[in-house]
Design a protein around this motif. Structure first.
Motif, short mmCIF file in Angstrom:
data_model
loop_
_atom_site.label_atom_id
_atom_site.label_comp_id
_atom_site.label_asym_id
_atom_site.label_seq_id
_atom_site.Cartn_x
_atom_site.Cartn_y
_atom_site.Cartn_z
N ALA A 30 -6.39 0.70 0.21
CA ALA A 30 -5.10 1.13 0.76
C ALA A 30 -4.19 -0.09 0.96
N GLY A 93 8.57 -3.91 -4.55
CA GLY A 93 7.55 -3.08 -3.91
C GLY A 93 8.18 -2.08 -2.96
N THR A 94 7.35 -1.31 -2.30
CA THR A 94 7.83 -0.31 -1.35
C THR A 94 8.77 -0.93 -0.32
N HIS A 123 4.44 3.00 8.57
CA HIS A 123 4.18 1.58 8.33
C HIS A 123 5.43 0.81 8.78
N ALA A 125 7.12 -1.19 7.35
CA ALA A 125 8.11 -1.26 6.26
C ALA A 125 9.06 -0.06 6.29
N ASN A 175 -0.57 5.46 6.26
CA ASN A 175 -1.55 4.44 5.88
C ASN A 175 -2.65 4.26 6.93
N HIS A 225 0.98 -2.14 -6.85
CA HIS A 225 -0.31 -2.79 -6.56
C HIS A 225 -1.30 -1.89 -5.83
N LYS A 226 -0.82 -0.76 -5.31
CA LYS A 226 -1.75 0.15 -4.64
C LYS A 226 -2.27 1.20 -5.62
N1 PMP Z 1 4.38 2.00 3.39
C1 PMP Z 1 3.08 2.32 3.45
C2 PMP Z 1 2.69 3.70 3.89
C3 PMP Z 1 2.11 1.36 3.13
O1 PMP Z 1 0.82 1.67 3.21
C4 PMP Z 1 2.54 0.07 2.71
C5 PMP Z 1 1.53 -1.00 2.33
N2 PMP Z 1 0.51 -1.20 3.25
C6 PMP Z 1 3.90 -0.20 2.64
C7 PMP Z 1 4.79 0.78 2.99
C8 PMP Z 1 4.41 -1.52 2.18
O2 PMP Z 1 4.11 -1.70 0.85
P1 PMP Z 1 4.36 -3.10 0.12
O3 PMP Z 1 3.65 -4.13 0.98
O4 PMP Z 1 3.71 -2.93 -1.21
O5 PMP Z 1 5.81 -3.31 0.04
#
Ligand code: PMP
Length: 406
Positions: A30, A93-94, A123, A125, A175, A225-226
């Motif tokens: 994950a 990335g996300t 998360h 993010a 997550n 990458h996930k």
């Molecule tokens: N959202 C979720 C639900 C995540 O699990 C993650 C990565 N752990 C992220 C956002 C951020 O992803 P990234 O680090 O690839 O930008």
């Protein structure tokens, strides 16, 4: 079709090693999944045979690299069933995808006094970029809570959505809790009141077939990458009519149409949001990761991971003092837990010495930790290369260290 896991594992040579003289068990997909040889070879092949900067080149290598890069956009359009290829934007990335929307959507549509709804199980993010935008624009964030079982209380949306609400940000799969959220229902409720929705699909796309048109989501974001692809590559899907109205996120090469010191005009979608040289080799290798996943079958992989999840959950519950956070029936391949009286960090450190890679701590989800009043947790997460035998070995190791530590 049943998956041949022994054969699949051969595609991931990294899993064959020992760490601290113990066979490696990788239960941290994950955070980031391992990459199959097919993906690694694709990236190497591009470097060895046809590397050049894309879009701007008037030579053979640049043209070939451009065709390969743009072909992955078409592949992704199909993978998430977007209506237009221009709706697929490549990012880092996300995290970058969400920051892009928070900035550009914010600039286009958010005014002082407006409101955003963010779920409690996000998360970082999918929280912090909205907070930064809210601060900049004088907007307010309201929280969509979850209950102790890890169910998002979507009935609360009826009172949370006001005439000032502009956007809801929610994870497709959390997550930490693994909950598969009913994003279709959330989107329906939001759209009924003219509210836009961003779905964070970082933990979902490799586990569930995703159809952005069927969901009718406004934005959908994820990371390569996930899902067996390279790091440093992500996707923002956005509806064209919204992306068209949003200003660029970053300025630079490729995102412009014409530049002068008096006036610069911007390029069309998707290039308006892709300033500078992107991760060319990463995007091309991402295409290979998607092919890999599609060849296995996303639904087939999801079914197998669900079996691993159920098997591991049952085994974990036989351990005294076990608390599992997130017990929804609609759940994807992560299990977050604590064992009474033992610090999560001690458990993960000792597991590591036994060759078992897990995640511990706050899992980039402080609001989930706050909900349960804990300072940290342990998380195991599965991918298609994990086995029931690994789960058995993990449970034996865990029981051993519980005896030692309690
Ligand atoms: N959202 C979720 C639900 C995540 O699990 C993650 C990565 N752990 C992220 C956002 C951020 O992803 P990234 O680090 O690839 O930008």
């Amino acid at each position: 079709m049943t998956l041949d896991i022994a054969r699949i594992r051969k595609d991931f040579p990294i899993l064959e090693q020992t760490v601290y003289n113990k066979p490696l068990i990788y239960f941290d997909s994950a955070a980031s999944s391992q990459k199959p040889l097919q993906v690694l070879k694709k990236e190497e092949q591009l470097h060895l045979e046809y590397y050049g900067n894309i879009h701007r080149g008037a030579h053979f290598l640049a043209d070939k690299a451009t065709i390969a890069y743009e072909a992955v956009r078409d592949q992704l359009k199909k993978f998430v069933n977007a209506a237009n290829r221009e709706e697929i934007i490549f990012t880092k990335g996300t995290t970058e995808s969400i920051n892009l929307v928070a900035f550009s959507f914010g600039e286009a549509f958010i005014e002082a006094g407006d409101e955003l709804i963010v779920s409690e199980m996000e998360h970082h993010a999918n929280i912090v970029p909205w907070q930064m935008m809210a601060q900049r624009k004088g907007a307010k964030i309201r929280v969509l809570p979850f209950d102790n079982d890890g169910r998002l209380m979507i009935e609360k949306l009826d009172e949370l959505i006001t005439e000032k609400t502009k956007l809801i940000a929610v994870a497709h799969v959390a997550n930490t809790l693994g909950t598969i959220n009913p994003v279709d229902k959330i989107i329906e409720k939001a759209h009924a009141k003219g509210v836009k929705v961003l779905v964070d699909g970082a933990q979902a796309v490799k586990h569930l077939p995703v159809d952005v048109q069927a969901l009718d989501t406004d934005f959908y974001v994820f990371s390569a990458h996930k899902m067996y692809g390279p790091n440093g590559v992500g996707v923002l899907y956005g509806k064209k009519e919204l992306l068209d109205q949003m200003p660029p996120y970053q300025g630079g090469g490729e995102m412009i149409s014409e530049v002068s010191f008096e006036k610069t005009t911007f390029n069309d979608l998707p290039y308006k949001f892709e300033a500078g040289t992107p991760h060319i080799t990463g995007v091309v290798a991402f295409g290979e990761a998607i092919s890999y996943l599609e060849n296995l079958g996303v639904a087939e992989v999801a079914r197998y991971e669900h079996e691993l999840l159920q098997y591991a959950t049952q085994k974990l519950l036989s351990i005294q003092g076990m608390t599992i956070y997130g017990t929804q029936p609609e759940k994807s391949g992560v299990i977050t837990f604590n064992i009474e009286g033992i610090h999560s960090f001690d458990i993960s450190t000792m597991l590591d010495k036994m060759g078992i890679a897990v995640r511990s701590g706050r899992l980039c989800a402080d609001t989930v930790m706050q909900h349960y009043g804990v300072s940290g947790t342990i998380r195991i997460s599965f991918a298609v290369y994990n086995t029931f035998d690994e789960i058995d070995q993990f449970i034996v190791a865990l029981k051993k260290l519980v005896m030692m530590l309690s």
